[in-house]
Design a protein around this motif. Structure first.
Motif, PDB file in Angstrom:
ATOM      1  N   GLY B 167       0.822  -1.174  -0.041  1.00 20.65           N
ATOM      2  CA  GLY B 167       0.059  -0.088  -0.086  1.00 20.65           C
ATOM      3  C   GLY B 167       0.890   1.191  -0.028  1.00 20.65           C
ATOM      4  N   GLU B 168       2.048   1.080   0.646  1.00 14.05           N
ATOM      5  CA  GLU B 168       3.052   2.312   0.710  1.00 14.05           C
ATOM      6  C   GLU B 168       3.403   2.797  -0.883  1.00 14.05           C
ATOM      7  N   ALA B 169       3.525   1.602  -1.424  1.00 13.11           N
ATOM      8  CA  ALA B 169       4.060   1.930  -2.916  1.00 13.11           C
ATOM      9  C   ALA B 169       2.997   2.397  -3.613  1.00 13.11           C
ATOM     10  N   PHE B 170       1.780   2.086  -3.468  1.00 15.86           N
ATOM     11  CA  PHE B 170       0.818   3.021  -4.394  1.00 15.86           C
ATOM     12  C   PHE B 170       0.727   4.141  -3.735  1.00 15.86           C
ATOM     13  N   ASP B 171       1.119   4.566  -2.577  1.00 17.84           N
ATOM     14  CA  ASP B 171       0.789   5.970  -2.001  1.00 17.84           C
ATOM     15  C   ASP B 171       1.946   6.827  -2.547  1.00 17.84           C
ATOM     16  N   LYS B 172       3.052   6.229  -2.837  1.00 14.70           N
ATOM     17  CA  LYS B 172       4.145   6.710  -3.168  1.00 14.70           C
ATOM     18  C   LYS B 172       4.418   7.036  -4.734  1.00 14.70           C
ATOM     19  N   ILE B 173       3.674   6.247  -5.563  1.00 11.79           N
ATOM     20  CA  ILE B 173       3.722   6.373  -6.906  1.00 11.79           C
ATOM     21  C   ILE B 173       2.447   7.420  -7.230  1.00 11.79           C
ATOM     22  N   ALA B 174       1.153   7.185  -6.295  1.00 11.35           N
ATOM     23  CA  ALA B 174       0.325   8.289  -6.451  1.00 11.35           C
ATOM     24  C   ALA B 174       1.052   9.768  -6.122  1.00 11.35           C
ATOM     25  N   ARG B 175       1.973   9.775  -5.499  1.00 13.24           N
ATOM     26  CA  ARG B 175       2.395  11.217  -5.261  1.00 13.24           C
ATOM     27  C   ARG B 175       3.514  11.729  -6.323  1.00 13.24           C
ATOM     28  N   VAL B 176       4.171  10.677  -6.992  1.00 11.11           N
ATOM     29  CA  VAL B 176       4.995  10.963  -7.940  1.00 11.11           C
ATOM     30  C   VAL B 176       3.883  11.530  -9.358  1.00 11.11           C
ATOM     31  N   LEU B 177       2.969  10.887  -9.353  1.00  5.74           N
ATOM     32  CA  LEU B 177       1.897  11.285 -10.470  1.00  5.74           C
ATOM     33  C   LEU B 177       1.226  12.311 -10.037  1.00  5.74           C
ATOM     34  N   ASN B 178       1.286  12.970  -8.764  1.00  9.17           N
ATOM     35  CA  ASN B 178       0.362  14.141  -8.429  1.00  9.17           C
ATOM     36  C   ASN B 178      -0.989  13.802  -8.063  1.00  9.17           C
ATOM     37  N   LEU B 179      -1.595  12.612  -7.591  1.00  7.17           N
ATOM     38  CA  LEU B 179      -2.788  11.977  -7.530  1.00  7.17           C
ATOM     39  C   LEU B 179      -3.327  12.227  -6.196  1.00  7.17           C
ATOM     40  N   GLY B 180      -2.587  12.620  -5.253  1.00  8.42           N
ATOM     41  CA  GLY B 180      -3.021  12.789  -3.860  1.00  8.42           C
ATOM     42  C   GLY B 180      -2.924  11.425  -2.893  1.00  8.42           C
ATOM     43  N   PHE B 181      -3.363  11.625  -1.755  1.00  4.67           N
ATOM     44  CA  PHE B 181      -3.392  10.523  -0.929  1.00  4.67           C
ATOM     45  C   PHE B 181      -4.564  10.329  -0.251  1.00  4.67           C
ATOM     46  N   PRO B 182      -4.836   8.785  -0.079  1.00  7.68           N
ATOM     47  CA  PRO B 182      -4.169   7.808  -0.200  1.00  7.68           C
ATOM     48  C   PRO B 182      -4.197   7.216  -1.749  1.00  7.68           C
ATOM     49  N   GLY B 183      -3.103   6.629  -2.202  1.00  4.62           N
ATOM     50  CA  GLY B 183      -3.027   6.344  -3.508  1.00  4.62           C
ATOM     51  C   GLY B 183      -3.719   5.192  -3.898  1.00  4.62           C
ATOM     52  N   GLY B 184      -3.828   4.303  -3.328  1.00  2.10           N
ATOM     53  CA  GLY B 184      -4.562   2.817  -3.875  1.00  2.10           C
ATOM     54  C   GLY B 184      -5.852   3.029  -4.728  1.00  2.10           C
ATOM     55  N   PRO B 185      -7.065   3.655  -4.244  1.00  2.00           N
ATOM     56  CA  PRO B 185      -8.230   3.839  -4.917  1.00  2.00           C
ATOM     57  C   PRO B 185      -7.963   4.795  -6.123  1.00  2.00           C
ATOM     58  N   VAL B 186      -7.235   5.753  -6.183  1.00  2.00           N
ATOM     59  CA  VAL B 186      -7.090   6.537  -7.227  1.00  2.00           C
ATOM     60  C   VAL B 186      -6.107   5.807  -8.531  1.00  2.00           C
ATOM     61  N   ILE B 187      -5.221   5.281  -7.980  1.00  5.07           N
ATOM     62  CA  ILE B 187      -4.521   4.386  -8.889  1.00  5.07           C
ATOM     63  C   ILE B 187      -5.284   3.314  -9.648  1.00  5.07           C
ATOM     64  N   ASP B 188      -6.183   2.648  -8.867  1.00  7.41           N
ATOM     65  CA  ASP B 188      -7.061   1.337  -9.024  1.00  7.41           C
ATOM     66  C   ASP B 188      -7.812   2.091 -10.134  1.00  7.41           C
ATOM     67  N   ARG B 189      -8.351   3.225 -10.151  1.00  8.08           N
ATOM     68  CA  ARG B 189      -9.382   3.902 -11.044  1.00  8.08           C
ATOM     69  C   ARG B 189      -8.601   4.365 -12.135  1.00  8.08           C
ATOM     70  N   TYR B 190      -7.365   4.878 -12.174  1.00  8.74           N
ATOM     71  CA  TYR B 190      -6.931   5.111 -13.607  1.00  8.74           C
ATOM     72  C   TYR B 190      -6.282   3.839 -14.369  1.00  8.74           C
ATOM     73  N   ALA B 191      -5.962   2.827 -13.559  1.00  7.47           N
ATOM     74  CA  ALA B 191      -5.314   1.826 -14.240  1.00  7.47           C
ATOM     75  C   ALA B 191      -6.456   0.784 -15.022  1.00  7.47           C
ATOM     76  N   ARG B 192      -7.859   1.038 -14.644  1.00  7.63           N
ATOM     77  CA  ARG B 192      -8.679   0.456 -15.339  1.00  7.63           C
ATOM     78  C   ARG B 192      -9.125   0.965 -16.927  1.00  7.63           C
TER      79      ARG B 192
END
Ligand SMILES: [Zn+2]
Lengths: 217, 365
Positions: B167-192
Motif C-alpha cells: 500500500g505504501e508503494a501505491f501511495d508513493k507512486i500516486a505522489r509522483v503522479l500528483n494524484l493525492g493521498f491515499p494512492g490505492g483507490p485513485v491508481i486503481d481507478r486510472y489503471a482500469r
C-alpha cells in the motif's frame, strides 16, 4: 458524592477517591513511560483500599494537562470511557491547578511542569486556588521576566533554576488535589467543564513540498 | 446462535477509530470514524494527528456501534482491542479505552494482534476459517503471507516485505503522479483505463534464488519514478493510465504469484486476502483467475472489512472467548511491534479472574 480523579499529564500516574468530605484513598506512581500500564491497576488498588466498587462513583475528574500528549491521553481516554460505561459525568480540571492547590501557598507564585524540548508548561497564580493566566508553553528564558521574584513549584521549575530560583515541590500532578478542587467547586454550585486536552502545541507535521526525485543527476 | 460470544472490538492502530460488535461469526455492527482527510495534505498518516482524532472519536463511535448492533453493554461477553502492531500512541488510546470499558463493565479484556484480526474478519463474511488458513495480508503498513492452523494460537509467517508495504508503494507512486493521498483507490481507478502491459516494470524478488515468499516493492517504486521522470525530462506527457495499470500489474502479479505458490507448497486449498490493498479490483480479479486455475478457493471479505475496522478485532475476540483463551491483564500494554506470532496477549497470572478485586463478582451479575 463519590469522585474518582485521575491525572496522567505529568510523569506521575495519580488516582484518588473523594467522598465529598475528603480524599479517602489515593495512589501516585512516578514513571513517565508506563502510564498506560499503571493506571488501571492503580484505580483497582485505590477502590480496594476504600472498600468500594467502581459503580459507586458518581463522577469522574480528569486532569486535562497541559502535559506530554501520549501520557495525557491515557487519563483522558480512561476517564471518558468510565463515564460512558457508568453513565456518570466526567469533569475536566487543569493539571496545573491541581499542582497549585497541592502547593498550598497564600502568595503569588508560578506552576511550571516539564514540557520536554527545553520548554515548560506554566501559569501564574495569585494563591493556591486562583489562576491568573491561561496555561502556556514556553522556553524558560523567554518568560524569565514574567516569573521573576515569586516562588515556583513543579518539576519544570526545578529543572530550570536560572529562570525559577525559588523553585520547590510538589513536582508532579496530583489526583487528590484535583478531586478536592472539583469537590469544592461542585459543592459551591459551580459547573465543571467536560475534559478537553490542553495540548498547546500543534502536531509535528510538515506538508511535503514535492516528492524527492529519484533519477541520479 | 444466542449462546455464541457477544464481543465489542476496538481498533486504533492507524488512522481509523473502529468499533465493531459481533456475535460469534455474525457481524452486528461496524462503526468507523476515519481521520484520513486530516492526513491527506501531509501525504501520509501523521501519528499525533491520528492519536488526537482517536481520543475525540472513541466514545461516540462505541455508542454508535452499540446502537447499530442493538445490544446493551451489560450483555457483552468480552471486550477486545488491538494491542499491536501499529502506531504506538494511536494504539495506546484504544487500549486505554478498552481497559476502562472492560473494567467498568466487569468484562474480560482481550488484547489481540492486528494482523490476526485481518485474517479472522473473514469469518464474518464466509463463515469459520478453514484450518489451516493461508492468508495474504496487504495494506499500507503490512505485506505478508501467513499460515494459521488456529487463529487464536498459531500464526506462522511464511514471508513479508523486506522494504515497503504494498500500500505504501501505491501511495508513493500516486505522489509522483500528483494524484493525492491515499494512492490505492485513485491508481486503481486510472489503471482500469490503462494498458497493464504497456510498460514492463520489474517484479521484485522473483528470481530463482530469491526467497520464495518475501516481497520487495522499493525497486519497483524507484523504477516507476525514474520512468516518469525521464518522460518529464524529455518534455513528454506522462501516460498516467498506462503507468498506473503497469505499476499495479507488477504489484498484484507478484502478490498473487507468491500467494498461490505458497498454497501449493503447503498443500492448502484456499487463500484469504485481507488488508486495505485487498480492496484493489485488479488484485481481486487476478487472484480469482489464478486461484481458479490452481484449484484454490479464494476468500476475500468485502472492501469495508478489508480496511482497518473494529469488527475484525471483535471477530478475533469472539474466537478467543469461544476457545477459552486466557484474558489479558489490566496492565496490558500497547505494543507497536507485537510479533505476528502472538495472536493475543494473555495475562501473566492464573489468579486473575477478571472480576473486581473488591466485589469478586461481575458488576452486573
Ligand atoms: Zn491493517
Amino acid at each position: 458524592m463519590l469522585l474518582l480523579a485521575l491525572d496522567t499529564a505529568t510523569p506521575a500516574v495519580t488516582v484518588a477517591l473523594h467522598d465529598g468530605t475528603d480524599v479517602i484513598a489515593s495512589s501516585s506512581q512516578v514513571d513517565a513511560r508506563r502510564h498506560g500500564e499503571l493506571l488501571l491497576p492503580a484505580v483497582d488498588r485505590v477502590l480496594a483500599e476504600a472498600g468500594l466498587r467502581l459503580d459507586a462513583v458518581t463522577g469522574i475528574v480528569a486532569g486535562t494537562g497541559p502535559g506530554p500528549y501520549t501520557g495525557l491521553r491515557v487519563g483522558l481516554m480512561t476517564a471518558d470511557t468510565f463515564g460512558l460505561a457508568l453513565g456518570v459525568p466526567v469533569y475536566g480540571v487543569c493539571t496545573l491547578d491541581g499542582l497549585a492547590l497541592a502547593a498550598d501557598l497564600e502568595e503569588p507564585f508560578v506552576v511550571a511542569t516539564d514540557a520536554r524540548r527545553k520548554e515548560v508548561y506554566w501559569a501564574r497564580y495569585a494563591d493556591s486556588r486562583t489562576r491568573l493566566t491561561d496555561p502556556a508553553v514556553d522556553r524558560p528564558a523567554d518568560i524569565a521576566g514574567q516569573v521573576a521574584g515569586v516562588p515556583a513549584v513543579g518539576a519544570g521549575a526545578l529543572l530550570y533554576p536560572d529562570t525559577f530560583p525559588r523553585a520547590h515541590g510538589p513536582e508532579h500532578g496530583s489526583a487528590a488535589a484535583l478531586a478536592r478542587l472539583a469537590a469544592e467547586r461542585l459543592a459551591a454550585g459551580e459547573e465543571l467543564p467536560a475534559p478537553r486536552p490542553l495540548y498547546l502545541r500543534r502536531p509535528d507535521a510538515q506538508v511535503p513540498k514535492n516528492y524527492k526525485v529519484v533519477t541520479p543527476k | 446462535m444466542p449462546d455464541e460470544p457477544l464481543v465489542l472490538g476496538i481498533e486504533t492502530s492507524c488512522d481509523e477509530t473502529g468499533v465493531g460488535v459481533v456475535r460469534g461469526t455474525t457481524l452486528l455492527a461496524d462503526a468507523v470514524a476515519s481521520s484520513v482527510d486530516e492526513h491527506a495534505r501531509f501525504g501520509g498518516v501523521v501519528p499525533e494527528v491520528a492519536s488526537r482524532a482517536h481520543l475525540e472519536a472513541m466514545v461516540p463511535t462505541i455508542d454508535r456501534a452499540l446502537k447499530e448492533a442493538g445490544v446493551a453493554a451489560r450483555d457483552l461477553d468480552g471486550i477486545s482491542v488491538t494491542a499491536g502492531p501499529g502506531l504506538a500512541g494511536a494504539l495506546l488510546v484504544g487500549v486505554s479505552a478498552a481497559k476502562a470499558y472492560a473494567y467498568a463493565l466487569g468484562k474480560p479484556l482481550y488484547g489481540v494482534n492486528h494482523l490476526a484480526s485481518h485474517i479472522c474478519v473473514d469469518q464474518l463474511e464466509h463463515g469459520p476459517l478453514p484450518e489451516p488458513t493461508m492468508a495474504l495480508l496487504v495494506s499500507g503498513g503490512h505485506s505478508s503471507l501467513l499460515l494459521s492452523s488456529d487463529i487464536t494460537s498459531d500464526v506462522r509467517p511464511l514471508g513479508a516485505t523486506i522494504d515497503d508495504a504494498a500500500g505504501e508503494a501505491f501511495d508513493k507512486i500516486a505522489r509522483v503522479l500528483n494524484l493525492g493521498f491515499p494512492g490505492g483507490p485513485v491508481i486503481d481507478r486510472y489503471a482500469r483505463e490503462g494498458d497493464p502491459g504497456a510498460i514492463a516494470f520489474p517484479r521484485g524478488l522473483t528470481g530463482p534464488r530469491d526467497p520464495a515468499y518475501d516481497f520487495s516493492f522499493s525497486g519497483l517504486k524507484t523504477a516507476v519514478a525514474r520512468w516518469i521522470e525521464a518522460r518529464r525530462a524529455a518534455g513528454e506527457e506522462v501516460p498516467v493510465r498506462d503507468v498506473s495499470a503497469s505499476f499495479q500489474e507488477a504489484v498484484v502479479d507478484v502478490l498473487t504469484r507468491k500467494a498461490v505458490r505458497a498454497c501449493k507448497d503447503e498443500g492448502v486449498d484456499h487463500l484469504m486476502i485481507g488488508g486495505g490493498v485487498a480492496a484493489n479490483s485488479r488484485l481481486r480479479a487476478l487472484a480469482q483467475e489464478r486461484c481458479e486455475a490452481a484449484g484454490i478457493r479464494l476468500r476475500v471479505p468485502r472492501p469495508k472489512l478489508c480496511t482497518d475496522n473494529g469488527a475484525m478485532v471483535a471477530a478475533l475476540g469472539a474466537e478467543m472467548v469461544a476457545r477459552n483463551r486466557a484474558a489479558s491483564d489490566w496492565d496490558l500494554s500497547a505494543d507497536s511491534s507485537l510479533p505476528v506470532t502472538d495472536p493475543h496477549v494473555p495475562g501473566h497470572g492464573h489468579s486473575h479472574d477478571h472480576v473486581h478485586e473488591v466485589s469478586k463478582e461481575n458488576l452486573y451479575s
